[in-house]
Design a protein around this motif. Structure first.
Motif, PDB file in Angstrom:
ATOM      1  N   VAL A   1       0.835  -1.205   0.000  1.00 17.07           N
ATOM      2  CA  VAL A   1       0.000   0.000   0.000  1.00 17.07           C
ATOM      3  C   VAL A   1       0.868   1.252   0.000  1.00 17.07           C
ATOM      4  O   VAL A   1       0.674   2.167  -0.815  1.00 17.07           O
ATOM      5  N   VAL A   2       1.841   1.312   0.898  1.00 19.60           N
ATOM      6  CA  VAL A   2       2.652   2.521   1.063  1.00 19.60           C
ATOM      7  C   VAL A   2       3.510   2.768  -0.177  1.00 19.60           C
ATOM      8  O   VAL A   2       3.600   3.915  -0.654  1.00 19.60           O
ATOM      9  N   LEU A   3       4.134   1.734  -0.726  1.00 21.52           N
ATOM     10  CA  LEU A   3       4.955   1.922  -1.929  1.00 21.52           C
ATOM     11  C   LEU A   3       4.102   2.358  -3.112  1.00 21.52           C
ATOM     12  O   LEU A   3       4.547   3.169  -3.936  1.00 21.52           O
TER      13      LEU A   3
ATOM     14  N   LYS B   1      13.150   7.204  -6.882  1.00 22.46           N
ATOM     15  CA  LYS B   1      14.173   6.226  -7.264  1.00 22.46           C
ATOM     16  C   LYS B   1      14.219   5.063  -6.271  1.00 22.46           C
ATOM     17  O   LYS B   1      14.252   3.895  -6.662  1.00 22.46           O
ATOM     18  N   GLN B   2      14.208   5.384  -4.971  1.00 26.53           N
ATOM     19  CA  GLN B   2      14.214   4.334  -3.946  1.00 26.53           C
ATOM     20  C   GLN B   2      12.937   3.510  -4.011  1.00 26.53           C
ATOM     21  O   GLN B   2      12.961   2.277  -3.823  1.00 26.53           O
ATOM     22  N   THR B   3      11.827   4.186  -4.301  1.00 27.35           N
ATOM     23  CA  THR B   3      10.545   3.488  -4.390  1.00 27.35           C
ATOM     24  C   THR B   3      10.537   2.503  -5.554  1.00 27.35           C
ATOM     25  O   THR B   3      10.048   1.373  -5.428  1.00 27.35           O
ATOM     26  N   VAL B   4      11.085   2.910  -6.690  1.00 27.91           N
ATOM     27  CA  VAL B   4      11.148   2.022  -7.851  1.00 27.91           C
ATOM     28  C   VAL B   4      12.015   0.807  -7.538  1.00 27.91           C
ATOM     29  O   VAL B   4      11.667  -0.331  -7.900  1.00 27.91           O
ATOM     30  N   TYR B   5      13.144   1.025  -6.856  1.00 25.86           N
ATOM     31  CA  TYR B   5      13.995  -0.100  -6.462  1.00 25.86           C
ATOM     32  C   TYR B   5      13.214  -1.070  -5.562  1.00 25.86           C
ATOM     33  O   TYR B   5      13.268  -2.297  -5.745  1.00 25.86           O
ATOM     34  N   ALA B   6      12.510  -0.513  -4.580  1.00 22.62           N
ATOM     35  CA  ALA B   6      11.775  -1.351  -3.625  1.00 22.62           C
ATOM     36  C   ALA B   6      10.641  -2.116  -4.311  1.00 22.62           C
ATOM     37  O   ALA B   6      10.450  -3.322  -4.076  1.00 22.62           O
ATOM     38  N   ILE B   7       9.896  -1.428  -5.171  1.00 22.10           N
ATOM     39  CA  ILE B   7       8.799  -2.088  -5.888  1.00 22.10           C
ATOM     40  C   ILE B   7       9.348  -3.140  -6.846  1.00 22.10           C
ATOM     41  O   ILE B   7       8.771  -4.223  -7.007  1.00 22.10           O
TER      42      ILE B   7
ATOM     43  N   LYS C   1       5.860  18.618   0.218  1.00 19.33           N
ATOM     44  CA  LYS C   1       5.808  18.194   1.615  1.00 19.33           C
ATOM     45  C   LYS C   1       4.527  17.427   1.915  1.00 19.33           C
ATOM     46  O   LYS C   1       4.526  16.454   2.670  1.00 19.33           O
ATOM     47  N   TRP C   2       3.412  17.864   1.303  1.00 19.71           N
ATOM     48  CA  TRP C   2       2.130  17.202   1.576  1.00 19.71           C
ATOM     49  C   TRP C   2       2.141  15.735   1.135  1.00 19.71           C
ATOM     50  O   TRP C   2       1.488  14.890   1.733  1.00 19.71           O
ATOM     51  N   ALA C   3       2.914  15.450   0.058  1.00 19.79           N
ATOM     52  CA  ALA C   3       2.997  14.064  -0.425  1.00 19.79           C
ATOM     53  C   ALA C   3       3.724  13.185   0.585  1.00 19.79           C
ATOM     54  O   ALA C   3       3.330  12.039   0.838  1.00 19.79           O
ATOM     55  N   LYS C   4       4.804  13.728   1.188  1.00 20.91           N
ATOM     56  CA  LYS C   4       5.532  12.964   2.197  1.00 20.91           C
ATOM     57  C   LYS C   4       4.670  12.741   3.433  1.00 20.91           C
ATOM     58  O   LYS C   4       4.664  11.644   4.009  1.00 20.91           O
ATOM     59  N   ILE C   5       3.940  13.781   3.823  1.00 20.88           N
ATOM     60  CA  ILE C   5       3.052  13.654   4.984  1.00 20.88           C
ATOM     61  C   ILE C   5       1.963  12.623   4.704  1.00 20.88           C
ATOM     62  O   ILE C   5       1.636  11.777   5.545  1.00 20.88           O
ATOM     63  N   SER C   6       1.407  12.661   3.475  1.00 22.64           N
ATOM     64  CA  SER C   6       0.350  11.714   3.098  1.00 22.64           C
ATOM     65  C   SER C   6       0.854  10.280   3.149  1.00 22.64           C
ATOM     66  O   SER C   6       0.161   9.370   3.623  1.00 22.64           O
ATOM     67  N   SER C   7       2.095  10.060   2.675  1.00 24.72           N
ATOM     68  CA  SER C   7       2.675   8.719   2.697  1.00 24.72           C
ATOM     69  C   SER C   7       2.857   8.224   4.126  1.00 24.72           C
ATOM     70  O   SER C   7       2.616   7.042   4.423  1.00 24.72           O
ATOM     71  N   THR C   8       3.261   9.125   5.008  1.00 23.97           N
ATOM     72  CA  THR C   8       3.426   8.757   6.419  1.00 23.97           C
ATOM     73  C   THR C   8       2.088   8.407   7.046  1.00 23.97           C
ATOM     74  O   THR C   8       1.974   7.427   7.804  1.00 23.97           O
TER      75      THR C   8
ATOM     76  N   GLY D   1      -1.754   4.487   9.034  1.00 25.17           N
ATOM     77  CA  GLY D   1      -3.120   3.974   8.892  1.00 25.17           C
ATOM     78  C   GLY D   1      -3.156   2.518   8.478  1.00 25.17           C
ATOM     79  O   GLY D   1      -3.968   1.736   8.991  1.00 25.17           O
ATOM     80  N   SER D   2      -2.274   2.127   7.555  1.00 22.75           N
ATOM     81  CA  SER D   2      -2.247   0.739   7.086  1.00 22.75           C
ATOM     82  C   SER D   2      -1.837  -0.216   8.204  1.00 22.75           C
ATOM     83  O   SER D   2      -2.409  -1.296   8.353  1.00 22.75           O
ATOM     84  N   ILE D   3      -0.840   0.202   8.994  1.00 27.73           N
ATOM     85  CA  ILE D   3      -0.422  -0.633  10.130  1.00 27.73           C
ATOM     86  C   ILE D   3      -1.568  -0.769  11.127  1.00 27.73           C
ATOM     87  O   ILE D   3      -1.847  -1.867  11.633  1.00 27.73           O
ATOM     88  N   GLY D   4      -2.248   0.344  11.382  1.00 24.60           N
ATOM     89  CA  GLY D   4      -3.379   0.313  12.314  1.00 24.60           C
ATOM     90  C   GLY D   4      -4.499  -0.594  11.834  1.00 24.60           C
ATOM     91  O   GLY D   4      -5.064  -1.374  12.613  1.00 24.60           O
ATOM     92  N   LEU D   5      -4.829  -0.513  10.539  1.00 23.04           N
ATOM     93  CA  LEU D   5      -5.885  -1.360   9.982  1.00 23.04           C
ATOM     94  C   LEU D   5      -5.505  -2.832  10.048  1.00 23.04           C
ATOM     95  O   LEU D   5      -6.341  -3.691  10.364  1.00 23.04           O
ATOM     96  N   ALA D   6      -4.222  -3.134   9.746  1.00 25.42           N
ATOM     97  CA  ALA D   6      -3.770  -4.524   9.786  1.00 25.42           C
ATOM     98  C   ALA D   6      -3.864  -5.084  11.197  1.00 25.42           C
ATOM     99  O   ALA D   6      -4.334  -6.214  11.400  1.00 25.42           O
ATOM    100  N   ILE D   7      -3.426  -4.315  12.174  1.00 32.61           N
ATOM    101  CA  ILE D   7      -3.477  -4.769  13.571  1.00 32.61           C
ATOM    102  C   ILE D   7      -4.922  -4.952  14.015  1.00 32.61           C
ATOM    103  O   ILE D   7      -5.268  -5.942  14.683  1.00 32.61           O
ATOM    104  N   TYR D   8      -5.794  -4.017  13.619  1.00 30.83           N
ATOM    105  CA  TYR D   8      -7.213  -4.122  13.987  1.00 30.83           C
ATOM    106  C   TYR D   8      -7.831  -5.384  13.389  1.00 30.83           C
ATOM    107  O   TYR D   8      -8.604  -6.090  14.049  1.00 30.83           O
ATOM    108  N   ALA D   9      -7.497  -5.674  12.119  1.00 32.67           N
ATOM    109  CA  ALA D   9      -8.038  -6.871  11.466  1.00 32.67           C
ATOM    110  C   ALA D   9      -7.555  -8.141  12.139  1.00 32.67           C
ATOM    111  O   ALA D   9      -8.286  -9.133  12.213  1.00 32.67           O
TER     112      ALA D   9
END
Length: 365
Positions: A70-72, A83-89, A153-160, A165-173
């Protein structure tokens, strides 16, 4: 379309697919962990024995994988550390491509779980999907120097925010149950009906005569034909459930489960059964004594092990055996509770959400 437009389109397609796939699995990280355990079992037998060491950490690995998807995906679309994101994906899709090829070629894990239980793909369909993704990501990799180096900056904040949120949803599930149940045992389903074809199954009979292959809609009565194979024409009509069964020392008890009011306590592994809420379950079981409902304890274990748990808890319930895969498919908690009325799943509960007796009885009024 110029180069930048093509790169943007690829970012959108790849990122969108990663987000879609990841969100489906964030909804059910336990299901992803079960699939990983299957792979670890196969790899430990076919590749190297050390893969078995990963099994205890399957759930943690599953959470990392699904959240990363989700985050990537979000970072790729928003342009965060591209560039780092492309490597990771790229590394992730190489890993997924290996898994799906292994599943397809060796026919070891017949469902990769790429889209959880929401969209079922054959092993080869999963592999071809990953190959297409790999090609698109390869273009992003080769033209990575043309990707934007800075992001707002808003894009970095949104990714964070998406990460948290994704970690929270996973733990809740994990601590409850999936938000959306895509399985064949979801609430409202008639299990007995799901064990039957949705329409008459139709077959094509492939025969050979004189070196020529001929297809028939019905088995030919004419002599001289050699049978080659029988091909199902409408596989979508196959039963959604093919392996459900319950039994004890008295024999098959599947039909018993489909008759009347049932409260079924399920455990996929007695050795790992969480006892944190056994007191609540104990209250539920004993409060239902004398009510017009059969309480069943169904586990993937021997009858002796099941009876021992029943005796230790001093429960007046019926003990039944079941297959571990079936129990894990029905219930993402160990233990969990399923309410059945004439074979229809009325509701399912994680042991953390053990219902009150009055709540259960309301389903049978």
């Amino acid at each position: 379309m110029n180069k930048q437009g093509i790169l943007w389109l690829l970012r959108l397609l790849v990122g969108g697919l990663f987000i879609f796939s990841g969100l489906i699995k964030v909804n059910d990280p336990v299901g992803t962990a079960i699939k990983l355990e299957e792979y670890f079992d196969v790899f430990s037998n076919d590749i190297a024995s050390f893969f078995y060491l990963f099994k205890p950490y399957a759930l943690a690995i599953a959470v990392i994988l699904v959240v990363s998807e989700v985050v990537l995906g979000v970072m790729l679309i928003l342009g965060v550390k591209l560039k780092q994101t492309v490597y990771a994906i790229g590394a992730m899709i190489l890993f997924f491509t290996f898994l799906t090829f292994f599943s397809a070629y060796f026919n070891k894990v017949t469902d990769c779980g790429c889209f959880g239980d929401a969209i079922k793909l054959t092993p080869w369909e999963s592999f071809y999907k990953d190959v297409v993704l790999l090609i698109m990501i390869s273009f992003l990799f080769f033209f990575r120097d043309d990707l934007p180096e800075e992001s707002p900056k808003w894009a970095k904040i949104s990714s964070t925010v998406v990460l948290i949120g994704s970690i929270g949803l996973a733990i809740y599930a994990i601590q409850n149950l999936p938000f959306i149940d895509f399985r064949a045992y979801k609430s409202g389903v008639n299990i007995q009906q799901n064990m039957q074809p949705s329409a008459p199954l139709q077959y094509t009979y492939v025969m050979k005569k004189g070196g020529e292959t001929v297809e028939f809609d019905q088995y030919p009565s004419e002599e001289g034909y050699e049978f080659v194979e029988m091909v199902l024409k409408n596989p979508e009509a196959l039963p959604k459930i093919s392996d459900f069964a319950a039994w004890n020392e008295e024999g098959d008890q599947t039909e018993f489960l489909f008759a009347g009011n049932k409260v079924v306590i399920l455990s996929s592994n007695l050795a790992k059964m969480d006892d944190a809420n056994l007191e609540k379950m104990d209250n539920l079981v004993k409060s239902l004594q004398g009510a017009p409902v059969d309480v069943v304890f169904m586990a993937a274990a021997t009858q002796e092990e099941i009876d021992r748990v029943i005796n230790e808890q001093n429960w007046s319930v019926i003990g039944l055996q079941a297959d571990a895969t079936v129990v894990k498919t029905i219930m993402r908690a160990n233990p969990g509770i399923m309410i059945l009325k004439d074979g229809v799943v009325m509701n399912k509960y994680h042991h953390n959400n053990t219902p009150e007796p009055t709540e259960v009885l309301d389903y049978f009024l």
